[in-house]
Design an enzyme around this catalytic site. Structure first.
Site, PDB file in Angstrom:
ATOM      1  N   ARG A 187      -1.787  15.420  -2.072  1.00 48.43           N
ATOM      2  CA  ARG A 187      -3.425  14.688  -2.426  1.00 48.43           C
ATOM      3  C   ARG A 187      -4.550  16.110  -2.672  1.00 48.43           C
ATOM      4  O   ARG A 187      -4.929  17.034  -1.519  1.00 48.43           O
ATOM      5  CB  ARG A 187      -3.528  13.577  -1.006  1.00 48.43           C
ATOM      6  CG  ARG A 187      -1.995  12.825  -0.732  1.00 48.43           C
ATOM      7  CD  ARG A 187      -2.505  12.423   0.870  1.00 48.43           C
ATOM      8  NE  ARG A 187      -3.451  11.618   1.024  1.00 48.43           N
ATOM      9  CZ  ARG A 187      -4.657  10.128   1.157  1.00 48.43           C
ATOM     10  NH1 ARG A 187      -3.594   9.834   0.939  1.00 48.43           N
ATOM     11  NH2 ARG A 187      -5.877   9.604   1.128  1.00 48.43           N
ATOM     12  N   ASP A 216       1.123  -1.166   0.221  1.00 49.41           N
ATOM     13  CA  ASP A 216      -0.600  -0.266   0.061  1.00 49.41           C
ATOM     14  C   ASP A 216       0.996   1.644   0.122  1.00 49.41           C
ATOM     15  O   ASP A 216       1.940   0.853   0.520  1.00 49.41           O
ATOM     16  CB  ASP A 216      -1.208  -0.367   1.291  1.00 49.41           C
ATOM     17  CG  ASP A 216      -1.616   1.166   1.164  1.00 49.41           C
ATOM     18  OD1 ASP A 216      -1.803   1.882   0.120  1.00 49.41           O
ATOM     19  OD2 ASP A 216      -2.512   1.768   2.211  1.00 49.41           O
ATOM     20  N   LYS A 217       0.432   2.598  -0.436  1.00 50.44           N
ATOM     21  CA  LYS A 217       1.133   3.842  -0.197  1.00 50.44           C
ATOM     22  C   LYS A 217       0.985   4.311   0.708  1.00 50.44           C
ATOM     23  O   LYS A 217       2.006   4.358   1.794  1.00 50.44           O
ATOM     24  CB  LYS A 217       0.992   4.876  -1.455  1.00 50.44           C
ATOM     25  CG  LYS A 217       1.874   5.829  -1.659  1.00 50.44           C
ATOM     26  CD  LYS A 217       1.109   6.582  -3.299  1.00 50.44           C
ATOM     27  CE  LYS A 217       0.289   7.628  -2.710  1.00 50.44           C
ATOM     28  NZ  LYS A 217       0.648   8.393  -0.990  1.00 50.44           N
ATOM     29  N   LYS A 226     -17.238  18.471  -0.950  1.00 52.74           N
ATOM     30  CA  LYS A 226     -16.070  18.396  -1.343  1.00 52.74           C
ATOM     31  C   LYS A 226     -15.488  16.175  -1.561  1.00 52.74           C
ATOM     32  O   LYS A 226     -16.109  15.544  -0.899  1.00 52.74           O
ATOM     33  CB  LYS A 226     -14.916  18.090  -0.361  1.00 52.74           C
ATOM     34  CG  LYS A 226     -15.041  17.588   1.398  1.00 52.74           C
ATOM     35  CD  LYS A 226     -14.566  17.912   2.156  1.00 52.74           C
ATOM     36  CE  LYS A 226     -14.141  16.886   3.263  1.00 52.74           C
ATOM     37  NZ  LYS A 226     -13.449  17.380   4.763  1.00 52.74           N
ATOM     38  N   GLU A 278      -9.208  15.125   6.775  1.00 53.21           N
ATOM     39  CA  GLU A 278     -10.109  16.136   7.677  1.00 53.21           C
ATOM     40  C   GLU A 278      -9.528  16.630   8.904  1.00 53.21           C
ATOM     41  O   GLU A 278     -10.183  18.271   9.218  1.00 53.21           O
ATOM     42  CB  GLU A 278     -11.053  14.918   8.457  1.00 53.21           C
ATOM     43  CG  GLU A 278     -12.141  14.785   7.261  1.00 53.21           C
ATOM     44  CD  GLU A 278     -13.460  14.215   7.478  1.00 53.21           C
ATOM     45  OE1 GLU A 278     -14.132  13.955   8.915  1.00 53.21           O
ATOM     46  OE2 GLU A 278     -14.344  15.271   6.760  1.00 53.21           O
ATOM     47  N   GLY A 328      -4.984   3.370  -4.048  1.00 54.00           N
ATOM     48  CA  GLY A 328      -6.092   4.323  -4.561  1.00 54.00           C
ATOM     49  C   GLY A 328      -5.728   6.064  -5.338  1.00 54.00           C
ATOM     50  O   GLY A 328      -6.831   6.651  -5.217  1.00 54.00           O
ATOM     51  N   ASP A 357      -1.477  -1.123   6.366  1.00 49.37           N
ATOM     52  CA  ASP A 357      -1.449  -0.514   7.746  1.00 49.37           C
ATOM     53  C   ASP A 357      -3.587   0.197   8.125  1.00 49.37           C
ATOM     54  O   ASP A 357      -3.216   0.449   8.924  1.00 49.37           O
ATOM     55  CB  ASP A 357      -0.768   0.825   7.720  1.00 49.37           C
ATOM     56  CG  ASP A 357      -1.420   1.763   6.934  1.00 49.37           C
ATOM     57  OD1 ASP A 357      -1.446   3.279   7.784  1.00 49.37           O
ATOM     58  OD2 ASP A 357      -2.008   2.138   5.625  1.00 49.37           O
ATOM     59  N   ASN A 398      -8.540  -2.026   5.144  1.00 47.87           N
ATOM     60  CA  ASN A 398      -8.265  -1.502   3.249  1.00 47.87           C
ATOM     61  C   ASN A 398      -7.676  -2.713   2.897  1.00 47.87           C
ATOM     62  O   ASN A 398      -7.634  -3.413   1.391  1.00 47.87           O
ATOM     63  CB  ASN A 398      -8.613  -0.368   2.638  1.00 47.87           C
ATOM     64  CG  ASN A 398      -7.393   0.211   2.788  1.00 47.87           C
ATOM     65  OD1 ASN A 398      -7.051   0.634   3.600  1.00 47.87           O
ATOM     66  ND2 ASN A 398      -6.761   1.089   1.966  1.00 47.87           N
ATOM     67  N   ASP A 399      -6.116  -3.008   3.584  1.00 48.87           N
ATOM     68  CA  ASP A 399      -5.268  -3.827   3.477  1.00 48.87           C
ATOM     69  C   ASP A 399      -5.390  -5.477   3.414  1.00 48.87           C
ATOM     70  O   ASP A 399      -4.254  -6.041   3.260  1.00 48.87           O
ATOM     71  CB  ASP A 399      -4.101  -3.353   3.925  1.00 48.87           C
ATOM     72  CG  ASP A 399      -3.828  -2.025   3.193  1.00 48.87           C
ATOM     73  OD1 ASP A 399      -3.971  -1.893   2.030  1.00 48.87           O
ATOM     74  OD2 ASP A 399      -3.159  -1.431   3.872  1.00 48.87           O
TER      75      ASP A 399
END
Length: 1407
Positions: free
Chosen positions: A615, A398-399, A578, A509, A697, A830, A833-834
């Site tokens: 991002r 993952d990144k 947003k 956030e 993602g 981490d 989602n992984d």
């Protein structure tokens, strides 16, 4: 415990109705007594034996032990039963102890006291947890665990809220807020005694931790139950004195037990190979037995009658010549018992012991993998995969939070078409370094004053009250207001800017809310339905309260979040949205003129920000018609939120109806810094021959730039891009709405791309390194059944693969695809989602990061930083692989040597079952005399020191090739044992024949004396083999080798002294017969040397002629030691360089923009993000703010028609300094779109600008300043310099000294200006529809002059011409950007490019 959100199983109940506090319990619902034990007093023996006999070896040894009870056994029965009982007994006792501990814990939990409301007495009585039933009302006090899954009814707080800790569920220690329904939150503890007509209608038991669908039936009303009102078993009550709840699910039906399924079982490659070797040994054993049985049966039938001394006239059944079949059967049983020593009975026990020592002793205690900042050591959560760490071919990573820190900082922004921010990211630094551009290291003193956690931004035009003088302050004001309102953040602490803390669902956030605070919009209070913001505008400072009507939450499908608010001062309803640029652009108001112009400039700025590794997030808003909202939309929303069927789908459909006709405000850019040491780590892993696939993602351009900065992508790689965005035929089909045609064309485009790349790879010379970048949409087609093989072939040829815009499911699919090839895969992540990716790989590594502990709890190994992969793989993985494989091979070698001596002697005795060894020391061969040495090999053996293993990462490739446990290695060890067996048999049987005497008194050799000699030679030989292969000696090696041999002779001394009936053949044998023989001691030295000499010479010859990699490094290490140089100086990392300062972890300095990228560079180009998705991956956990608002909505769905006063969950705040005047309109504003584009180039030439087009102050140089925490207040610390210092040269942007301040009311909307011209395009952005990034990398070593030759044009990309006509005519590059094949530009061309880069932006555009 592994926690996951699973779908409904076939065993789940569709629906249940729970009657509350009736005293009559539905017996079909589970009770609350629980058990986690595997056994009880009746099932322990059968179940424990079943667990042990799942191992084939134990079945074999039990059969051997059983056969030893027959009259055909050649050994005493107890000599076979003793080791079996010891091995099984130890394992079963271990199981019993562990299960008894679980039983004690279960008993303690089941007997915990809890207050339960007795409906008969109307009083709370103390009962145990196991006596609680579904429908009971229970009271839980502070710091207690909830005994079951409860519906939260009330608490002792006015708000009806409580805080819980979910550590036992998901590993997270941060507190969650829960909210009781309004209908019950005001009831007292005793009021529930009359609470007998209520019922709960809900879904059946399931494993979905963060979802709940149900209604509370109370007083004839149906009230939806929010997940925020569910208290789960296993959670602890914190910071709240007492809560009352009704039991919904009990015992094994609670969600924590529904999630307690074990993780997938993983076995290492070595362990699977061991099983195959054991099966081979079984085959060898049966071959020996069958051959011996057939031969002995024939011999008995044909020749035994001729041997009168065998008394053939009075034979036993197993020797009866007239029954050859039975003779063969009895001989088979005898041989089956006798040759059992071919199978090492202690192998599994020794492997478990060694693996536990490797994981708990070495990995868990390695200081090089200890993260002091978070006090987090490495953790091996399983010991089964230690050696697999030394065989990894591919890492799938993952990144966010893995390669990066997941610590976000607000860095840049674009408002109304104008870019703000003067910071330089780590990515920009690395790219500038690659181009040879020297950056100014000077920093403004004002920038340090405004810096705080989550905020690393400075721009003179926005800080303090400078934005009041902007050309369009209304748009800027609305932008800041959205940052302060559109979120689910919870404030904590004193309501002052310098002391307040924000509890956010994600770091993104928090960064946006802190940015709003820094700009003067201080969010400090939240209730269930309101947020309060202290706004500092041109009209003054005032505390403004907004009523939050609805929150349309984020998920990976929507890729956006919206908040519907009502301004109490004006009664206007607004929606703030947003999200990703694509989803926002699709919902913009086509009739609002400024949108199109602002969209063009915002897209350009987002490309610049993305290229800098930031991002990005688009911000927009719209005014909602109150009548339409209350009459049409809100009833649909309430119906969707209260639906028990497909609630989520209905909510998404209703959300689409209000998120329309938006007006674009701009975008934000947040930096997620790279973790410390990531570039060095990736370089070392690449040198170790490990392929790295990054699954993220993020946008393609962001992922590419981070790939260059962290050394994942390099200049010597041939880079190819696969994307279906920009393919004209696909876009046309999508515009027509023909989804099937679009899918077919996109599939064909990806297939063509893969074929082109595969052909390119075939044409390139050997040694060329490749890299592929593919987006999520193209990946979906590449993973299809017909394209997956081609994608896998291409990916395996690459050193780096970057997959962008991937979903959690795609991560797991890619991992399974790579694993299917046979490569050893390691997945590292981490977040939740992984989890799928981590469980699909051979090895799962979780990082203890900012996204909770779900990944760690599902992993096999846990580390705190990505860089710790280097010691984990290159040191511990490599050592474990070599140690385990050498230990296993030694086990089979020694057992083969020992077993074949038994077989050979039996062959000399026509397979009659005669053995030369005493049965007792045959039994002790594996469990005593050779038990310690393989364990020492598995724990302490090493070929080179740790520092040398890090300095020469290429040594790791030995494990990838499985060099030490392949067929050749196994065969050589077994052949060596066969040769040594032949030497021993030749020396002993020929040199110790019974016709010879070994002493002066003429005593001949006896069989048992010869057996002791042969066994001594075997014991010494196998330990001499260890002496020969040991690379580095430790005290443990000496103890194991010499002590094991000494124990053999001590055994002969001790056992020979026992009475004759017990010691039998060994009675006084050693002292009286063996020890006085000089030939015995000569043979003990001579025979092992004869066995080892050929092996020794062959090893030395190979070392001299064709040495292995580690042998070369060993010689280097010896030389260093001889020269007195410390091995500590020979670390794998290079000396500190400029990259070290770039990735040092220090805050980035705000010192102006990096020069724009060279438009003619063959390595780099900007990518359009116009058709891409963005947004975080949905982890399944819902924000408490969303839960509270849902509850308020269900309690009072039409509250916007009346004034609702609810107690706040935030602190009280001071009165506003200035009352907020009523505003004329929130929607009429004039964006700064491009009102001045006509004369912008000429006026931009008056002052230098960089890539963003923003003016910067030059000539300011100060040292970095450390900012105290109190400096975080924007009102005090971020006050800009006087206006005379702030004002830049007159430039036509409304920012000069004469610019007027904004009026008190918003100006009326005027006619929007025309859009941007093509002159405002970035020099390197050749086509607005182009999605194919050019090929770029971060060169680490300086390039040779020979490589600096003219650049031939690329054949697949459009020409880089900046005239408006050429830009309009530039077409999309198709599904693939072909790899460039030309070297870098010549020095003269580079110098010309550098002058262009450093020239003013206007002149650069004119070229």
């Amino acid at each position: 415990m592994h926690c996951s959100c699973l779908g409904k199983s076939t065993e789940e109940q569709e629906k249940r109705v729970v009657n509350i506090n009736t005293g009559q319990h539905d017996r079909s619902y589970a009770g609350n007594a629980t058990t986690t034990t595997k056994y009880n007093i009746w099932t322990f023996l059968p179940k424990a034996l079943f667990e042990q006999y799942r191992r084939v070896a134990n079945i074999y040894f039990t059969i051997v032990a059983a056969l030893s009870l027959t009259p055909y056994t050649p050994v005493r029965a107890w000599t076979t039963w003793t080791p079996l009982v010891i091995v099984l007994g130890v394992a079963m006792i271990k199981e019993a102890v562990e299960d008894y501990k679980r039983h004690k814990l279960d008993k303690e939990i089941n007997n915990r006291p809890v207050q339960v409301l007795d409906p008969q007495q109307g009083q709370y009585v103390t009962r145990t947890w196991k006596d609680v039933r579904v429908g009971d009302i229970v009271a839980v006090t502070k710091d207690q665990q909830f005994p079951a899954d409860l519906l939260f009814l009330t608490s002792e707080t006015e708000e009806g809220t409580c805080y819980i800790e979910t550590m036992n569920l998901d590993g997270e220690t941060n507190l969650k807020i829960k909210k009781a329904p309004d209908e019950t939150k005001d009831l007292g503890q005793q009021d529930f005694a009359q609470f007998r007509t209520a019922a709960i209608e809900c879904e059946g038991p399931n494993a979905r931790l963060y979802q709940f669908t149900g209604n509370l039936l109370l007083d004839g009303k149906t009230l939806p139950i929010s997940p925020a009102a569910i208290l789960l078993r296993g959670c602890n009550l914190r910071n709240t004195d007492k809560v009352v709840g009704a039991v919904i699910y009990a015992g094994h039906e609670t969600k924590i037990f529904k999630n307690s399924a074990p993780a997938p079982s993983k076995r290492s490659h070595v362990e699977r190979m061991v099983d195959k070797i054991i099966f081979f040994m079984f085959f060898l054993l049966f071959s020996f037995c069958i051959c011996g049985a057939v031969y002995f049966a024939i011999w008995t039938r044909d020749k035994s009658p001729k041997h009168w001394y065998l008394a053939p006239n009075q034979p036993k059944d197993q020797y009866n010549p007239v029954k050859p079949s039975f003779v063969g059967f009895a001989s088979f049983i005898t041989s089956f018992i006798l040759y059992g020593y071919l199978i090492p009975i202690s192998l599994y026990v020794s492997m478990e012991l060694v693996k536990i020592a490797q994981s708990m002793g070495f990995i868990n205690n390695d200081r090089d993998m200890y993260h002091a900042e978070t006090d987090t050591p490495a953790l091996a959560r399983t010991s089964n995969l230690n050696e697999e760490l030394g065989m990894v071919n591919t890492i799938l990573s993952d990144k966010t939070g893995t390669l990066t820190r997941n610590v976000m900082e607000f860095f840049k922004c674009s408002i109304a078409g104008v870019a703000y921010g003067a910071g330089i990211t780590e990515i920009e630094k690395a790219n500038a370094l690659r181009k040879g551009v020297v950056l100014d290291e000077r920093e403004r003193p004002e920038a340090t004053k405004c810096r705080e956690r989550f905020f690393n931004f400075y721009d003179d035009r926005l800080m303090g009250d400078a934005w009041y003088s902007a050309h369009d302050p209304a748009t800027v004001e609305m932008f800041f207001r959205l940052l302060a309102v559109c979120h689910t953040v919870i404030p904590d602490g004193p309501p002052e800017p310098a002391t307040i803390k924000y509890e956010a669902e994600s770091p993104d956030e928090a960064a946006l809310v802190v940015a709003a605070k820094a700009f003067g919009f201080f969010f400090f209070k939240r209730t269930n339905t309101t947020v309060t913001v202290r706004e500092r505008t041109a009209r003054g400072e005032a505390d403004v309260e907004y009523e939050v009507l609805n929150i349309l939450e984020f998920n990976s499908t929507r890729k956006r979040m919206s908040v519907v608010i009502k301004d109490k001062a004006t009664d206007k309803i607004l929606i703030f949205t947003k999200g990703a640029d694509t989803v926002i652009y699709e919902r913009l108001d086509p009739g609002y003129g400024p949108n199109e112009a602002m969209k063009e400039s915002t897209t350009r700025h987002m490309e610049e920000f993305g290229s800098a590794g930031l991002r990005t997030l688009c911000l927009s808003y719209a005014e909602v018609d109150p009548e339409w909202y209350n009459r049409e939309w809100l009833p649909e929303w309430v119906a969707a939120k209260t639906s028990l069927d497909k609630r989520d789908e209905k909510v998404m459909d209703v959300s689409e109806k209000i998120e329309r006709n938006l007006r674009l405000l701009g975008c934000t850019a947040i930096e997620d810094k790279l973790q410390e040491g990531v570039p060095e780590c990736i370089r070392q892993l690449a040198l170790a021959g490990i392929r790295i696939w990054v699954l993220t993602g993020d946008k393609m351009e962001t992922a590419i730039n981070i790939g260059f900065a962290c050394s994942l992508l390099r200049e010597d790689m041939l880079q190819s891009t696969i994307s279906v965005y920009g393919v004209e035929e696909v876009e046309q089909a999508e515009q027509r709405g023909d989804k099937e045609a679009a899918d077919r064309l996109a599939h064909a485009a990806v297939a063509k791309s893969l074929a082109t790349i595969e052909k390119t790879m075939a044409d390139k010379p050997a040694g060329t390194q490749f890299a592929i970048i593919i987006d999520g949409k193209a990946l979906a087609y590449a993973l299809s059944k017909d394209l997956a093989p081609a994608f896998l072939r291409v990916g395996l040829r690459c050193k780096a693969v970057v997959c962008c815009r991937v979903s959690p499911l795609q991560k797991a699919q890619v991992t399974k695809l790579v694993r299917s090839h046979g490569d050893t895969t390691l997945a590292i992540g981490d977040g939740a989602n992984d989890v799928g990716m981590i469980q699909s790989a051979h090895i799962g590594v979780g990082i203890s990061g900012q996204e909770g502990m779900q990944a760690v709890m599902s992993s096999d190994f846990a580390i705190a930083q990505f860089r710790y992969l280097v010691p984990l793989l290159l040191v511990h993985g490599r050592y474990s692989y070599k140690r385990i494989t050498r230990m296993v091979l030694f086990f089979f070698y020694k057992n083969m040597l020992f077993g074949v001596t038994i077989f050979t002697f039996n062959a000399f005795n026509v397979f009659s079952g005669q053995f030369i060894y005493n049965d007792f020391y045959m039994t002790l061969f594996n469990v005593v005399f050779t038990a310690l040495t393989p364990v020492v090999i598995g724990i302490f053996d090493r070929d080179v020191d740790k520092a040398m293993a890090l300095k020469y990462p290429g040594l790791y490739m030995q494990g990838q090739r499985n060099q030490y446990f392949n067929f050749r290695a196994i065969a050589l060890w077994l052949l060596s044992s066969m040769y040594q067996c032949a030497v021993i048999m030749a020396f002993v049987l020929l040199g110790c024949r019974s016709i010879y005497a070994d002493r002066a008194n003429g005593n001949p050799y006896t069989m048992w004396q010869t057996g002791v000699l042969m066994f001594s030679c075997v014991v010494v030989t196998v330990h001499f083999q260890v002496v020969q292969i040991t690379d580095q000696w430790t005290w443990a090696h000496h103890v194991s080798i010499w002590l094991s041999q000494a124990v053999w002779w001590l055994y002969l001394l001790a056992y020979g002294g026992f009475p004759l009936y017990f010691s039998t053949d060994l009675y006084d044998l050693f002292i009286g017969v063996v020890a006085p023989s000089a030939q015995y001691w000569l043979y003990v030295l001579l025979v092992p040397m004869a066995c080892q000499l050929p092996d020794f010479f062959l090893r030395m010859a190979k070392k001299l002629v064709s040495p292995e990699d580690h042998q070369v490094v060993q010689e280097i290490q010896k030389k260093l030691v001889m020269e007195g140089r410390s091995l500590a100086d020979e670390r794998g990392q290079e000396p500190p360089t400029i990259l070290g300062s770039i990735f040092s972890g220090k805050p980035n300095r705000n010192m102006g923009f990096v020069p724009p990228y060279d438009p003619r560079s063959k390595f780099y180009g900007l990518v359009s993000s116009g058709a891409r998705n963005s947004g975080r991956i949905d982890t399944g956990a819902r924000s408490p703010v969303l839960q509270h608002l849902d509850q308020e909505l269900t309690d009072n769905p039409y509250r916007s028609k009346k004034k609702a006063t609810l107690p706040g969950i935030g602190p009280k705040v001071r009165s506003p300094k200035v009352a907020a005047p009523p505003m004329t309109s929130f929607t009429n504003y004039l964006p700064v779109a491009e009102a001045v584009q006509a004369d912008m180039p000429s006026k931009l030439a008056n002052f230098p600008t960089m890539a963003g087009g923003s003016p910067t102050a030059a000539g300011v140089s100060v040292a970095p300043v450390t900012v105290p925490p109190s400096a975080a207040s924007p009102a005090k610390s971020c006050t800009p310099p006087p206006p005379a210092l702030l004002a830049p040269p007159e430039n036509g942007l409304g920012l000069g000294a004469g610019a007027s301040r904004a009026p008190a009311r918003l100006p009326p909307m005027g006619t929007p200006p025309a859009g941007l011209t093509s002159a405002d395009a970035m020099p390197s952005n050749t086509s607005a529809s182009s999605d194919a990034p050019a090929h770029s990398s971060v060169p680490l070593p300086p390039m040779p002059k020979a490589a600096l030759s003219p650049v031939p044009p690329r054949s697949k990309l459009p020409p880089l011409n900046h005239s408006p006509s050429s830009m309009a005519a530039a077409g999309a590059p198709g599904a693939i950007g072909s790899p460039g094949n030309g070297p870098s530009a010549s020095p003269s061309v580079v110098a010309q490019q550098e002058r262009e880069l450093l020239s003013p932006r206007a002149s650069a555009l004119q070229r």
